[in-house]
Write a protein that holds these residues in place. Sequence first.
Motif, short mmCIF file in Angstrom:
data_model
loop_
_atom_site.label_atom_id
_atom_site.label_comp_id
_atom_site.label_asym_id
_atom_site.label_seq_id
_atom_site.Cartn_x
_atom_site.Cartn_y
_atom_site.Cartn_z
N ALA A 1 8.15 15.00 4.00
CA ALA A 1 7.14 16.02 3.69
C ALA A 1 6.00 16.01 4.69
N LEU A 2 5.82 14.88 5.36
CA LEU A 2 4.68 14.74 6.27
C LEU A 2 4.98 15.18 7.70
N LEU A 3 6.25 15.46 7.96
CA LEU A 3 6.61 15.77 9.34
C LEU A 3 6.66 17.27 9.59
N PRO A 4 6.28 17.67 10.78
CA PRO A 4 6.24 19.10 11.08
C PRO A 4 7.64 19.68 11.26
N ILE A 5 7.68 20.94 11.49
CA ILE A 5 8.89 21.68 11.85
C ILE A 5 9.83 21.86 10.66
N ILE A 6 10.15 20.73 9.94
CA ILE A 6 11.06 20.92 8.82
C ILE A 6 10.46 21.88 7.81
N ARG A 7 9.14 21.90 7.76
CA ARG A 7 8.50 22.85 6.85
C ARG A 7 8.09 24.06 7.69
N GLN A 8 8.95 25.07 7.69
CA GLN A 8 8.73 26.23 8.57
C GLN A 8 7.39 26.90 8.28
N THR A 9 6.95 26.73 7.02
CA THR A 9 5.74 27.43 6.61
C THR A 9 4.48 26.63 6.93
N GLN A 10 4.62 25.60 7.74
CA GLN A 10 3.49 24.71 7.94
C GLN A 10 2.22 25.45 8.39
N ASN A 11 1.18 25.27 7.63
CA ASN A 11 -0.07 25.94 7.99
C ASN A 11 -0.97 24.98 8.78
N ILE B 1 0.87 -1.17 0.00
CA ILE B 1 0.00 0.00 0.00
C ILE B 1 0.91 1.22 0.00
N SER B 2 0.86 1.98 -1.08
CA SER B 2 1.80 3.10 -1.21
C SER B 2 1.13 4.43 -0.90
N ILE B 3 1.86 5.23 -0.13
CA ILE B 3 1.39 6.57 0.21
C ILE B 3 2.53 7.51 -0.12
N ASN B 4 2.23 8.65 -0.74
CA ASN B 4 3.30 9.59 -1.03
C ASN B 4 3.12 10.84 -0.19
N GLY B 5 4.13 11.16 0.60
CA GLY B 5 4.06 12.27 1.54
C GLY B 5 3.72 13.59 0.88
N LEU B 6 4.40 13.90 -0.22
CA LEU B 6 4.17 15.19 -0.89
C LEU B 6 2.74 15.29 -1.41
N GLU B 7 2.28 14.16 -1.97
CA GLU B 7 0.94 14.15 -2.54
C GLU B 7 -0.10 14.39 -1.45
N ILE B 8 0.10 13.73 -0.31
CA ILE B 8 -0.88 13.87 0.78
C ILE B 8 -0.89 15.29 1.32
N MET B 9 0.31 15.87 1.41
CA MET B 9 0.40 17.23 1.96
C MET B 9 -0.32 18.24 1.07
N SER B 10 -0.51 17.88 -0.21
CA SER B 10 -1.18 18.83 -1.10
C SER B 10 -2.71 18.64 -1.06
N LYS B 11 -3.16 17.68 -0.24
CA LYS B 11 -4.60 17.41 -0.18
C LYS B 11 -5.29 18.20 0.92
N SER B 12 -6.62 18.19 0.87
CA SER B 12 -7.37 18.76 1.98
C SER B 12 -7.30 17.76 3.14
N THR B 13 -7.60 18.24 4.33
CA THR B 13 -7.55 17.35 5.49
C THR B 13 -8.51 16.17 5.31
N VAL B 14 -9.67 16.48 4.72
CA VAL B 14 -10.68 15.41 4.54
C VAL B 14 -10.13 14.33 3.62
N ASP B 15 -9.52 14.76 2.49
CA ASP B 15 -9.00 13.77 1.53
C ASP B 15 -7.80 13.01 2.11
N ALA B 16 -6.96 13.73 2.85
CA ALA B 16 -5.80 13.07 3.45
C ALA B 16 -6.28 12.01 4.44
#
Length: 465
Positions: free
Chosen positions: A298-308, A257-272
């Motif tokens: 891509a899925l982890l916090p902090i490394i992305r300073q701009t995390q909304n 079962i494959s999940i891609n971090g970048l792809e999920i981060m570009s989704k809405s919370t509902v879709d993720a």
Amino acid sequence: MAGSVNSTDEHRALEAILYRKNRLNRLIIHQAVTNDNSVATLSSNKIAQLGLNSNDVVILIGKKCCETVGIILADAEYTDDRIRVSPIIKNNLRVRAGEVISIQKCTDIAVGKHIYVLPINNVQTIPGNLHEVYLQPYFNEVRRPIRTGDVFTVCVDTRSVHFKVIGTEPSPHCIVTSDTVIHYRGDPIKPEVEVSLDVISYDDIGGVTQQIKQIKEKFDDNDARNRQRSFLLWGEPGTGKTLIPHAMANQMGAQLISINGLEIMSKSTVDANKTFTNAFLEAQAASLAIIFIDEFDALLPIIRQTQNENEQHITDLLLTFLRNVNGRLHRYIMVIAATNRYQSIRPYIFHHTLTNFKKIYIGIHNDTADRLEILAKCTRNMVLTKDVDHVKIANETFGYAGAELALLCSEAALRRIQEEMNVLESQEETKYVETDSLAVAQSNFDFVLDQIKQTSLNRLSRNSN
Ligand SMILES: Nc1ncnc2c1ncn2[C@@H]1O[C@H](COP(=O)(O)OP(=O)(O)OP(=O)(O)O)[C@@H](O)[C@H]1O
């Protein structure tokens, strides 16, 4: 009761024969949940509709009329229009997940008197007796149906051997039992066509045997305190981090079962949330599952300073998801995450939140022997002239990642084709070109290596100006 067909079902079956496009026996392929190569799983309802019984042997028909045989198993919960088959069956049918195959009852199958199989790999490199180590255990007590032309893979420890069924008696298919004589001696078959399977196996990956062994041993550890179910593969790009979970799933008969971090981060919370939930449900339904999370960083916090807020929410969903799959009840689920940006995952996040991940480095292949192994894998389906010196190429490619070695090989092959085209263009008459005359030579590898060196030198000199 399985196998009993009511009048409506009978009517629908008749309709299906008349209207071929709506045939009841056309099913969408899904990856198997059992680790048995010969099993195809259908919903109990579908089995009844088709007038079959669990454990029946069926003929499966895939692309280009490729056929194989398999044993039907029922899954009460499964969707009616799907069929789960092993990667081996998929290969023999030349289909991928999501494509459609047909099935029909195999009415004339009998116990085989003789079967003739030949290994596809180069047996010189395989330790142990082929019959005792691979074939006997594979066929032992299973009453496995096989068909002439099938390719099957037997995996022992981290070593897998591909075999091809050359013939069966009776023909073209039979059930192998302890009464069947297995003939297996003869020259191994060239891998050209046979191993160009859609399935990635351990045979396709070089230089990572130790890492795969480590993952398997940790996952299978009998001592619950040492058992490990979550792994983080980290290392430079193009080193095989994606190949590993695919090969492991195929060889272990696990659902991938494959999940891609970048792809999920570009989704809405509902879709993720939907993606995580579906992945969890799919893994739960499997007898063995590998959840592969690529671009994990891509899925982890902090490394992305701009995390909304949305991203923060998705990270929380990931952590809940990981807690769920790591629950005590799910011992058959392995999580493999991969990143080539490990250094940018803040250590404290990793240490506090994801302590149960075993970190495994899959890096640049600095060892010549590793590069040699990768080169052997990448060139095994190529026609080469005798002068091709893998050791020389391995020595000259220090610092290359697996992907770069693979690219080097395909560029050398392209170079050879280009040479031939230049010759043909200069001739007045078009000649038929023998495949062997297109064998890739050492000079083609040297040409590409020179070009790479030249490009790097140019880049260096540009940077220093
Ligand atoms: N160890 C290897 N053995 C054989 N081929 C390899 C190996 N590593 C990489 N390759 C080749 O490079 C391609 C890319 O490899 P892969 O996708 O596994 O790299 P990756 O480590 O996941 O890269 P990234 O970090 O960029 O996602 C493969 O399809 C294969 O052709």
